[in-house]
Structure formats: C-alpha cells, structure tokens
Design a protein around this motif. Structure first.
Motif, mmCIF file in Angstrom:
data_model
loop_
_atom_site.group_PDB
_atom_site.id
_atom_site.type_symbol
_atom_site.label_atom_id
_atom_site.label_comp_id
_atom_site.label_asym_id
_atom_site.label_seq_id
_atom_site.Cartn_x
_atom_site.Cartn_y
_atom_site.Cartn_z
ATOM 1 N N GLY A 191 0.805 -1.212 0.000
ATOM 2 C CA GLY A 191 0.000 0.000 0.000
ATOM 3 C C GLY A 191 0.836 1.258 0.000
ATOM 4 O O GLY A 191 0.852 2.011 -0.971
ATOM 5 N N TYR A 192 1.589 1.481 1.078
ATOM 6 C CA TYR A 192 2.365 2.713 1.228
ATOM 7 C C TYR A 192 3.512 2.810 0.227
ATOM 8 O O TYR A 192 3.639 3.807 -0.489
ATOM 9 C CB TYR A 192 2.900 2.799 2.656
ATOM 10 N N GLN A 193 4.361 1.770 0.153
ATOM 11 C CA GLN A 193 5.545 1.831 -0.701
ATOM 12 C C GLN A 193 5.205 1.798 -2.189
ATOM 13 O O GLN A 193 5.978 2.296 -3.002
ATOM 14 C CB GLN A 193 6.501 0.693 -0.348
ATOM 15 N N ARG A 194 4.071 1.234 -2.552
ATOM 16 C CA ARG A 194 3.671 1.185 -3.963
ATOM 17 C C ARG A 194 2.573 2.199 -4.282
ATOM 18 O O ARG A 194 2.001 2.166 -5.362
ATOM 19 C CB ARG A 194 3.193 -0.229 -4.322
ATOM 20 N N PHE A 195 2.267 3.060 -3.316
ATOM 21 C CA PHE A 195 1.269 4.123 -3.513
ATOM 22 C C PHE A 195 -0.068 3.574 -3.982
ATOM 23 O O PHE A 195 -0.731 4.147 -4.841
ATOM 24 C CB PHE A 195 1.789 5.167 -4.518
ATOM 25 N N ASP A 196 -0.469 2.428 -3.397
ATOM 26 C CA ASP A 196 -1.751 1.807 -3.748
ATOM 27 C C ASP A 196 -2.744 2.102 -2.635
ATOM 28 O O ASP A 196 -2.779 1.432 -1.596
ATOM 29 C CB ASP A 196 -1.578 0.294 -3.930
ATOM 30 N N ALA A 197 -3.573 3.111 -2.859
ATOM 31 C CA ALA A 197 -4.520 3.547 -1.831
ATOM 32 C C ALA A 197 -5.572 2.485 -1.529
ATOM 33 O O ALA A 197 -6.073 2.412 -0.409
ATOM 34 C CB ALA A 197 -5.208 4.836 -2.278
ATOM 35 N N VAL A 198 -5.914 1.670 -2.521
ATOM 36 C CA VAL A 198 -6.931 0.640 -2.316
ATOM 37 C C VAL A 198 -6.446 -0.400 -1.310
ATOM 38 O O VAL A 198 -7.186 -0.818 -0.408
ATOM 39 C CB VAL A 198 -7.311 -0.036 -3.648
ATOM 40 N N VAL A 199 -5.192 -0.822 -1.458
ATOM 41 C CA VAL A 199 -4.626 -1.789 -0.516
ATOM 42 C C VAL A 199 -4.616 -1.209 0.894
ATOM 43 O O VAL A 199 -4.973 -1.887 1.870
ATOM 44 C CB VAL A 199 -3.192 -2.196 -0.931
ATOM 45 N N MET A 200 -4.221 0.047 1.015
ATOM 46 C CA MET A 200 -4.197 0.703 2.321
ATOM 47 C C MET A 200 -5.600 0.735 2.932
ATOM 48 O O MET A 200 -5.790 0.427 4.109
ATOM 49 C CB MET A 200 -3.665 2.127 2.177
ATOM 50 N N MET A 201 -6.576 1.087 2.126
ATOM 51 C CA MET A 201 -7.940 1.189 2.614
ATOM 52 C C MET A 201 -8.493 -0.172 3.039
ATOM 53 O O MET A 201 -9.120 -0.293 4.097
ATOM 54 C CB MET A 201 -8.839 1.799 1.528
ATOM 55 N N ILE A 202 -8.246 -1.195 2.238
ATOM 56 C CA ILE A 202 -8.729 -2.539 2.571
ATOM 57 C C ILE A 202 -8.070 -3.028 3.850
ATOM 58 O O ILE A 202 -8.722 -3.620 4.720
ATOM 59 C CB ILE A 202 -8.463 -3.516 1.406
ATOM 60 N N THR A 203 -6.771 -2.773 3.999
ATOM 61 C CA THR A 203 -6.047 -3.181 5.207
ATOM 62 C C THR A 203 -6.637 -2.516 6.444
ATOM 63 O O THR A 203 -6.856 -3.162 7.475
ATOM 64 C CB THR A 203 -4.555 -2.823 5.079
ATOM 65 N N ILE A 204 -6.902 -1.227 6.333
ATOM 66 C CA ILE A 204 -7.486 -0.482 7.461
ATOM 67 C C ILE A 204 -8.861 -1.030 7.824
ATOM 68 O O ILE A 204 -9.174 -1.227 9.005
ATOM 69 C CB ILE A 204 -7.572 1.021 7.122
ATOM 70 N N VAL A 205 -9.672 -1.285 6.813
ATOM 71 C CA VAL A 205 -11.024 -1.800 7.053
ATOM 72 C C VAL A 205 -10.965 -3.157 7.764
ATOM 73 O O VAL A 205 -11.712 -3.405 8.725
ATOM 74 C CB VAL A 205 -11.813 -1.916 5.735
ATOM 75 N N ILE A 206 -10.079 -4.040 7.310
ATOM 76 C CA ILE A 206 -9.954 -5.359 7.936
ATOM 77 C C ILE A 206 -9.528 -5.223 9.399
ATOM 78 O O ILE A 206 -10.066 -5.897 10.286
ATOM 79 C CB ILE A 206 -8.942 -6.238 7.168
ATOM 80 N N LEU A 207 -8.567 -4.338 9.667
ATOM 81 C CA LEU A 207 -8.112 -4.131 11.045
ATOM 82 C C LEU A 207 -9.236 -3.574 11.927
ATOM 83 O O LEU A 207 -9.403 -3.991 13.077
ATOM 84 C CB LEU A 207 -6.907 -3.183 11.065
ATOM 85 N N VAL A 208 -10.006 -2.634 11.376
ATOM 86 C CA VAL A 208 -11.125 -2.056 12.130
ATOM 87 C C VAL A 208 -12.168 -3.129 12.446
ATOM 88 O O VAL A 208 -12.671 -3.211 13.581
ATOM 89 C CB VAL A 208 -11.775 -0.895 11.342
ATOM 90 N N VAL A 209 -12.492 -3.965 11.462
ATOM 91 C CA VAL A 209 -13.464 -5.041 11.674
ATOM 92 C C VAL A 209 -12.960 -6.022 12.729
ATOM 93 O O VAL A 209 -13.715 -6.459 13.611
ATOM 94 C CB VAL A 209 -13.759 -5.773 10.351
ATOM 95 N N LEU A 210 -11.661 -6.357 12.667
ATOM 96 C CA LEU A 210 -11.077 -7.280 13.644
ATOM 97 C C LEU A 210 -11.184 -6.724 15.058
ATOM 98 O O LEU A 210 -11.556 -7.439 16.004
ATOM 99 C CB LEU A 210 -9.615 -7.550 13.285
ATOM 100 N N VAL A 211 -10.877 -5.437 15.207
ATOM 101 C CA VAL A 211 -10.979 -4.791 16.519
ATOM 102 C C VAL A 211 -12.422 -4.797 17.011
ATOM 103 O O VAL A 211 -12.695 -5.071 18.191
ATOM 104 C CB VAL A 211 -10.431 -3.346 16.460
ATOM 105 N N GLN A 212 -13.359 -4.507 16.124
ATOM 106 C CA GLN A 212 -14.775 -4.495 16.503
ATOM 107 C C GLN A 212 -15.246 -5.873 16.969
ATOM 108 O O GLN A 212 -16.024 -5.991 17.929
ATOM 109 C CB GLN A 212 -15.630 -4.015 15.331
ATOM 110 N N ILE A 213 -14.784 -6.911 16.293
ATOM 111 C CA ILE A 213 -15.168 -8.280 16.675
ATOM 112 C C ILE A 213 -14.641 -8.604 18.067
ATOM 113 O O ILE A 213 -15.367 -9.124 18.929
ATOM 114 C CB ILE A 213 -14.643 -9.291 15.640
ATOM 115 N N ILE A 214 -13.357 -8.294 18.297
ATOM 116 C CA ILE A 214 -12.752 -8.563 19.612
ATOM 117 C C ILE A 214 -13.483 -7.793 20.707
ATOM 118 O O ILE A 214 -13.809 -8.341 21.764
ATOM 119 C CB ILE A 214 -11.252 -8.197 19.600
ATOM 120 N N GLN A 215 -13.755 -6.507 20.454
ATOM 121 C CA GLN A 215 -14.418 -5.672 21.457
ATOM 122 C C GLN A 215 -15.837 -6.163 21.729
ATOM 123 O O GLN A 215 -16.289 -6.198 22.886
ATOM 124 C CB GLN A 215 -14.443 -4.220 20.989
ATOM 125 N N SER A 216 -16.546 -6.554 20.697
ATOM 126 C CA SER A 216 -17.926 -7.028 20.868
ATOM 127 C C SER A 216 -17.970 -8.319 21.680
ATOM 128 O O SER A 216 -18.828 -8.481 22.568
ATOM 129 C CB SER A 216 -18.577 -7.257 19.502
#
Length: 228
Positions: A191-216
């Motif tokens: 994402g960052y090193q190849r300037f691929d915003a889609v990869v960065m966004m998907i990675t962030i979304v997956i991490l957010v979902v994972l955190v939400q699952i753990i918290q729930s």
C-alpha cells in the motif's frame, strides 16, 4: 476513491487478495499467541502487585516497589523502539528477527506489563469487605485469591483481556515496519511503498473489523459474568 474502483481492484487482484487473507491469519496468530503468553506472565504479576501493596494480603513494600519499577519501565518503552531494541534477543529465541514468530516475542514482552497493571486495577475494584469476611472465616491467602479476588474481579479481568487484544492488533500492524508479517506488512509494502490507496484502505477496514469483533465479544462476556 469510488466504490467502483475498489470493486474493480478486487476483481483483478486475486494474488493480493490471497495475500490479504493469509496476512489476516498471521495477524490473528500474532495477537492471540502474544496475548496468551502475556496473560501467562501478566496475570500473576498483576496479582502479586495487588497482594504486596501496603494493605494487601502479602504486604511487602520492597517487593511491591521493585515489581512496580519493572512494570513501569516495561510500559514506558514505545513499542516500535522495543521492537528494534530486542532484535538480538528475538533472533536468539526464534532464530530470526522477521516473520510472524519473531513478531510474537516483542508483542508478548510489551503486553506483559500492560496486562499486569490492568489486572491490578481490576483487583482493586473488589470490595475490601469481601476479603475481610473471608479472612474472618479463616480462609488462607491462596483460598482468598482463588475463591474471592479472582472470581469477583472476573468482569474487570475480561475487560483487561479485551483491551490488551485490541492494543496488540495495533502493535502487530506496527510490527510490519520491520518485516513482522501480517496486515501491517501488507499495508506498508503493497500500500504505502507502492502508492496503492486501495490496498491501504482494505487493510485499514480489515483491522477495524477485527478490533470491533474482539471488542464485541469482550463486551458480551463481561455482561455474562457481571452479576452486580
């Protein structure tokens, strides 16, 4: 970034999708293995901190002070610095300083003092009257710990476990900066090193979902065991 561009990327990047899936597995493995090791050391340490305080069952000012200093030092070191500083120790322990197994070492070390303070705080919430009642009935310190302190502090302990796992998700992503594997590594390299915003966004979304699952799950378990 439009939804169409994300969907188009998703259709035309099968290899990266497979990489994201495997990296999610690595992140989950890092978080829960490091958490398990951290709990094995952190929970007894937190209990000992509580017991050796001035009004504790095993009051010992010297031991409490020494443990407090060690825990405070461990908590004061930023994770990214700890990650790099113990590379020789990590390499000696697991034979490598990169990869999932290597990332578990600093994650577990960082989690231990963090857990210890959270457990100490959870035990402080147990009413002193319960401990005094147990002592009046002749209960020994071991019995008070296992049958009064830990059961009564269980909601706080589960909450501490939840907070720790959520924190470790963030730390595991940070481990990607030094080749620790997982979603953080994918986000940085692809994402960052190849300037691929889609990869960065998907990675962030997956991490957010994972955190939400753990918290729930954590919130649900706290409600189940909290009878106050």
């Amino acid at each position: 970034m439009s939804l169409d561009s994300v969907l188009d990327w998703w259709v035309n990047n099968d290899r990266l999708i497979d990489l994201l899936v495997s990296s999610l597995g690595e992140t989950v493995a890092m978080v829960f293995m490091a958490g398990l090791i951290g709990f094995l050391f952190g929970i007894p340490l937190g209990v000992l901190l509580h017991l050796t305080k001035e009004s504790g069952l095993l009051s010992n000012k010297v031991v409490n002070k020494a443990l407090g200093i060690v825990v405070n030092i461990g908590r004061s070191i930023p994770f990214i610095i700890l990650l790099v500083a113990i590379i020789p120790f990590t390499r000696m322990l697991v034979g490598s300083s990169i990869g999932t197994a290597a990332a578990i070492v600093p994650l577990a070390i960082a989690a231990t003092p963090f857990i210890a303070r959270l457990i100490e705080g959870a035990l402080l919430e147990v009413p002193a009257g319960l401990v005094e009642a147990a002592q009046a009935m002749g209960a020994k310190p071991k019995q008070i710990i296992l049958k009064v302190l830990l059961p009564e502090a269980l909601p706080g302990i589960i909450n501490a476990v939840t907070i720790t796992l959520v924190t470790l998700v963030g730390y595991s992503a940070m481990a990607g900066t030094v080749g620790g594997g997982g979603l953080g590594d994918v986000g940085i390299r692809y994402g960052y090193q190849r300037f691929d915003a889609v990869v960065m966004m998907i990675t962030i979304v997956i991490l957010v979902v994972l955190v939400q699952i753990i918290q729930s799950i954590g919130d649900y378990l706290v409600k189940r065991v909290d009878h106050r």
